[in-house]
Write an enzyme that holds these catalytic residues in place. Sequence first.
Site, short mmCIF file in Angstrom:
data_model
loop_
_atom_site.label_atom_id
_atom_site.label_comp_id
_atom_site.label_asym_id
_atom_site.label_seq_id
_atom_site.Cartn_x
_atom_site.Cartn_y
_atom_site.Cartn_z
N GLN A 1 23.98 0.48 -27.12
CA GLN A 1 23.75 1.67 -26.29
C GLN A 1 25.04 2.20 -25.67
OE1 GLN A 1 21.41 -0.90 -23.40
NE2 GLN A 1 22.23 0.61 -21.97
N CYS B 1 18.69 1.57 -22.59
CA CYS B 1 18.24 0.24 -23.01
C CYS B 1 16.76 0.21 -23.38
CB CYS B 1 18.53 -0.78 -21.91
SG CYS B 1 17.72 -0.39 -20.33
N HIS C 1 17.07 -3.34 -16.63
CA HIS C 1 17.45 -3.42 -18.03
C HIS C 1 16.27 -3.89 -18.87
CE1 HIS C 1 20.32 -3.46 -21.26
NE2 HIS C 1 20.21 -4.76 -21.49
N ASN D 1 19.69 -8.26 -27.17
CA ASN D 1 20.17 -7.24 -26.25
C ASN D 1 20.56 -5.99 -27.03
OD1 ASN D 1 20.92 -6.01 -23.86
ND2 ASN D 1 22.38 -7.58 -23.26
#
Length: 519
Positions: free
Chosen positions: A135, A141, A437, A460
Site C-alpha cells: 500500500q 490497508c 490497520h 500484511n
Amino acid sequence: MGNKPSKSDSVSQTTTASSRSEESLNEKYAYNAAADKGNKSQLADYVHLLGGLKITDEDEEGEVPPGNPLSNNVYSNWQSSFTADKRMLLAQSALAHNTIESVVAKSDLETVVKDQYLFNVTVDTIGSPSFFNNQKSSGRCWIFASSNVFRTHVIKNYNLSPDKFQVSQSYLFFYDKLEKAYFFLENIIDTFEDELDSRLIHYLLQSPVGDGGQWDMIVNLVNKYGLVPQEFFPDNAQAISSSALNYILTEKLREFALILRSMLKEGASLPAVGLVKFVMIAVIYNIISVALGTPPTADTPFTWEFIDKDGNYKSFETTPLNFYKDHVRFNAEQNFSLIHDPRNDYDKLYTVDRLNNISGGKPIEYVNTEIDDIKKVAIKMLKDNEPIFFGSDVGKFGNRVTGILDTTAYDYELAFGVGLDIQKADRLKTGSSQMTHAMVITGVHLDPKTGKPIRWKIENSWGDEVGEKGYFMMTDEWFNEYVFQIVTSKKYATKKSYEVWKSKDYVVLPYYDPMGALA
C-alpha cells in the site's frame, strides 16, 4: 447570542477560578504529616485503584508541599533519588544513543523461541505478499486486506500461481473516494442547522474522504462496482502516496460544505440544493480522475486472459460486476464482523452513527464477542483454509522490520522503572488504542498438548521487504490486547453471534466512538 468577554477578561477569570479551585482542594485534602507519620491507613482504601503505581513508606510519611509542588527543592530530592539508582543511570546512558524500542526489546532465549515463524496450521492457498501487495504511503490497508481475501478465491477457482494474480486496489480506492465525497455532502445537508463549530460538524469536516475503511464499506463497494484484475486499473503515483490528493479533495469539500450550508440557511429549495450538489460531485469526479486515472464503470466489458499453473490459456468476456459475481465467487455480503470491545455488552449488535462510505449503503455492523470465542472462530476458519480479514492496533508492541507483534517482548519497567499497565477497555475509553490497520490472518500455531493458540501468522500489505518476506507474526497475548475485529460467516460463527447479526437490532455508538476508527 450576547457579548463575549474579551480575551484578557477570559484569562483573568480563568486564573482566578483556578486559584480558588486550588485553594479549595488544598483546604479539603490538607493533612498534618507529622500527626499521620507512620499511619498507613491513609491510602489503604485505595490500593486497589493504584494499578502498578508504587507508594513507598517514605512517600507515605512525607509531606506533599501545598499548592504547585514542582519546585527546586522537590527537583533536588528527585535528582538525588534518581542518581542513586544505578539502573536508571544505565538506562539513561543507553537511551542517549539508541531508540527506546531497541533498548526495551528482550533478547532472551525464551522470547526468541516463542517469536519464531513456525505454524502448524496454515491456509493452503494465499496470494503472494510480493505481487502487488504494498500500500506504500497510503491508508488503503482495508482495501488490500480484502483484496487478499478475494484473490485467494480466484487463485483457487482457476488454479493460478499465487504470485501471478491480484485484484485492483485502485479500482476500489477510486470509487470509495467518490462515494465518500457524496456521503459527506449528504451529511452536510442533513446537519445544516447545527452550528459550524459544533462537535458534529467538526467531525464531518475533519476527514471527509480519508483513505481508511471497514469491511462493510468493502461490501458496499463490491456490491455496486464489482472488482477487476489488477492490470485493468493499476496503482499510479497518487494511489501509492495519497496525501496530496486527500488535501485537495478535503479543501474542495470544505468549500462546498460552506456553500451548501449558506444556501440552506438562506432558504434554498431542496431541488436547487440537489442540483448544486450534483455539480459539486462532478467536480470531485474530475479531480479524482486526474489523480488516479479513469477506471472502468461497473458494466464496462473487458476480456480477462490468463495462463494457469499447468500452462493452460483461458479467457473470459466479463464486466467488473460479473467478474466479482462469476469469477471471484465469494459473497462478501454474507460475511460479518465479530469485534472485541470490553467496554460494552457482549452478544449485541453495534453500529456507529454517521459512519459509512456509500449513501444508502448497508450500515457498519459489529457483533461484540468474547475474545476467546473470536479465537475459536478464527481457528475453525484457518483449518478450513479460509484467510481472515481482521482489524488491529498495529502500532503497539511491534517491530516493523522483523514483523513480530508481541506484548511480552518489551520490558519498559527495566528501563523506566514502571511498566505500561492500562487495560484494553481503558485504552479504548481514553483514546490510547483503536483499530488502525487491517491485515489477513493466514495461520496459527497451536500448542500440541493443549490445542491453545500460541502465535498467529499474518499477511500484511507493506511489501515483502519487511517481516518474513511480507508476513508478520502476532503472539496470542498480542491478539488478546490489540486485535479488535475478525470477519467471518455463518459457517464458522456461533449460532448466537449469527442470530445477533441477523436481528439488525442495533446499539448505535456515537460518531466519535473509537469503534468508528477506520483501519
